[in-house]
Design an enzyme around this catalytic site. Structure first.
Site, PDB file in Angstrom:
ATOM      1  N   ALA A  51       1.246  -1.529   0.227  1.00 48.08           N
ATOM      2  CA  ALA A  51       0.156  -0.016   0.129  1.00 48.08           C
ATOM      3  C   ALA A  51       0.993   1.510   0.406  1.00 48.08           C
ATOM      4  CB  ALA A  51      -0.688   0.092   1.221  1.00 48.08           C
ATOM      5  N   GLY A  52       1.344   1.657  -1.773  1.00 50.10           N
ATOM      6  CA  GLY A  52       1.611   2.928  -1.538  1.00 50.10           C
ATOM      7  C   GLY A  52       1.302   4.576  -1.286  1.00 50.10           C
ATOM      8  N   GLU A  62       9.785  -1.673   3.794  1.00 45.37           N
ATOM      9  CA  GLU A  62       9.197  -1.251   2.209  1.00 45.37           C
ATOM     10  C   GLU A  62      10.729  -1.721   1.351  1.00 45.37           C
ATOM     11  OE1 GLU A  62       7.661   2.479  -0.752  1.00 45.37           O
ATOM     12  OE2 GLU A  62       7.521   2.215   1.544  1.00 45.37           O
ATOM     13  N   TYR A 119      -4.577   9.251 -14.643  1.00 42.98           N
ATOM     14  CA  TYR A 119      -2.722   8.595 -15.067  1.00 42.98           C
ATOM     15  C   TYR A 119      -3.029   8.317 -16.256  1.00 42.98           C
ATOM     16  CZ  TYR A 119       1.401   6.203 -15.187  1.00 42.98           C
ATOM     17  OH  TYR A 119       2.534   5.270 -15.147  1.00 42.98           O
ATOM     18  N   THR A 150       1.341  12.687 -12.885  1.00 42.60           N
ATOM     19  CA  THR A 150       0.772  12.521 -12.950  1.00 42.60           C
ATOM     20  C   THR A 150      -0.413  14.421 -12.016  1.00 42.60           C
ATOM     21  OG1 THR A 150       0.481  10.664 -11.887  1.00 42.60           O
ATOM     22  CG2 THR A 150      -1.564  12.423 -11.412  1.00 42.60           C
ATOM     23  N   GLY A 202       4.135  10.017  -9.544  1.00 43.32           N
ATOM     24  CA  GLY A 202       3.598  11.491  -8.346  1.00 43.32           C
ATOM     25  C   GLY A 202       3.506  12.460  -9.810  1.00 43.32           C
ATOM     26  N   SER A 225       0.776   5.844  -4.152  1.00 48.04           N
ATOM     27  CA  SER A 225      -1.033   6.155  -4.513  1.00 48.04           C
ATOM     28  C   SER A 225      -1.872   5.178  -4.925  1.00 48.04           C
ATOM     29  CB  SER A 225      -0.166   6.365  -6.231  1.00 48.04           C
ATOM     30  OG  SER A 225       0.624   8.096  -6.247  1.00 48.04           O
ATOM     31  N   LEU A 226      -1.106   3.685  -4.794  1.00 47.52           N
ATOM     32  CA  LEU A 226      -1.829   2.484  -5.558  1.00 47.52           C
ATOM     33  C   LEU A 226      -1.831   1.963  -4.672  1.00 47.52           C
ATOM     34  CD1 LEU A 226      -0.804   1.413  -8.921  1.00 47.52           C
ATOM     35  CD2 LEU A 226      -2.315   2.995  -8.535  1.00 47.52           C
TER      36      LEU A 226
END
Length: 268
Positions: free
Chosen positions: A10-11, A74, A142, A130, A127, A13-14
């Site tokens: 879970a970052g 991460e 995107y 976008t 990022g 953006s996505l």
């Protein structure tokens, strides 16, 4: 019922999910704004889950949905997932290499056998494409931005080397950028041209940092992972071109955007 296993990355953006069912790995991704929907989908698709988490939003998911899950750092998860994919996709590469993770931002890791060290990070990444892309155009999604960028001509926005030398012989490739966005309002350009310029600027910046890191750590290969290159042909083509120009071997993994989720999954 046989327990299913899943890794969730879970970052910023996505949300990327890897889960096992019937001895097969399945892959799925959602916008971070669809977090609850993503978890609901996973619980329906693979009930009785054993979960491992990674990424900046991992603790949020753990507290709300999977209290018994574990959280993997991460960078560790991404590197383990990259190792797995290199073998799984039969990519031949030297033992020592750079891993370049282009997500919302970009991070660099030098891999030396079993030793992994994060050496660099930058706010330039998906990022940037976008967010700045939505400021430069009327487009906000995107995928729509990537399609438009692929249709543009950066030379209508960037000052190229050949623009400076004009009829004189250029000492370097005339198509290289002398100054990003330098033509500004001097020439007419489209939204697609501005996005092509933006994509190229991101690629050039990442490659310059990669080449410097490669020289310091004496490696010749760069494994590119992360979501920013997925479905973004203009960025991927530029990265490949510039990497080879500076003497590096770029390696793009088919499922590279799931490296973190795979790394988490492998710890379950």
């Amino acid at each position: 019922m046989k327990q299913s296993t899943a890794g969730i990355d879970a970052g910023g953006s996505l949300i990327k999910i890897v889960y096992q069912e019937n001895e097969r790995m399945h892959f799925k991704k959602f916008s971070i704004n669809q977090l609850d929907s993503a978890i609901s989908w996973l619980n329906i698709s693979a009930p009785s889950l054993k979960v491992s988490l990674t990424g900046g939003k991992a603790s949020v998911i753990q507290k709300k949905h999977f209290q018994d899950s574990i959280i993997i750092p991460e960078f560790q998860a991404t590197c383990e997932g990259t190792r797995f994919l290199l073998a799984h996709e039969s990519k031949r590469i030297e033992e020592n290499y750079l891993m370049v993770n282009i997500g919302t931002g970009t991070s660099w890791h030098v891999v030396n056998g079993e030793k992994v060290e994060r050496i660099l990070g930058s706010g330039i990444g998906g990022g940037t494409f976008t967010g700045l892309g939505s400021l430069l155009t009327q487009v906000h999604g995107y995928q729509q931005l990537t399609v438009l960028a692929n249709e543009g001509n950066k030379g209508n926005v960037d000052l190229l080397v050949k623009d400076i030398y004009d009829s004189s012989e250029s000492p370097i490739n005339g198509e290289l950028t002398a100054a990003n966005f330098a033509k500004g309002k001097k020439l007419n350009h489209t939204e697609a041209d501005r996005l092509a310029s933006l994509s190229n600027m991101i690629a050039e910046t990442i490659v310059l940092l990669t080449s410097q890191a490669a020289a310091i750590h004496q490696v010749k290969s760069a494994v590119i992972v992360g979501s920013a290159v997925v479905g973004n042909p203009s960025l991927k083509i530029s990265l490949d071109f510039y990497m080879k120009m500076v003497g590096l071997t770029p390696v793009f993994l088919e499922k590279g955007e799931y490296s973190g989720a795979i790394g988490a999954y492998l710890t379950v």
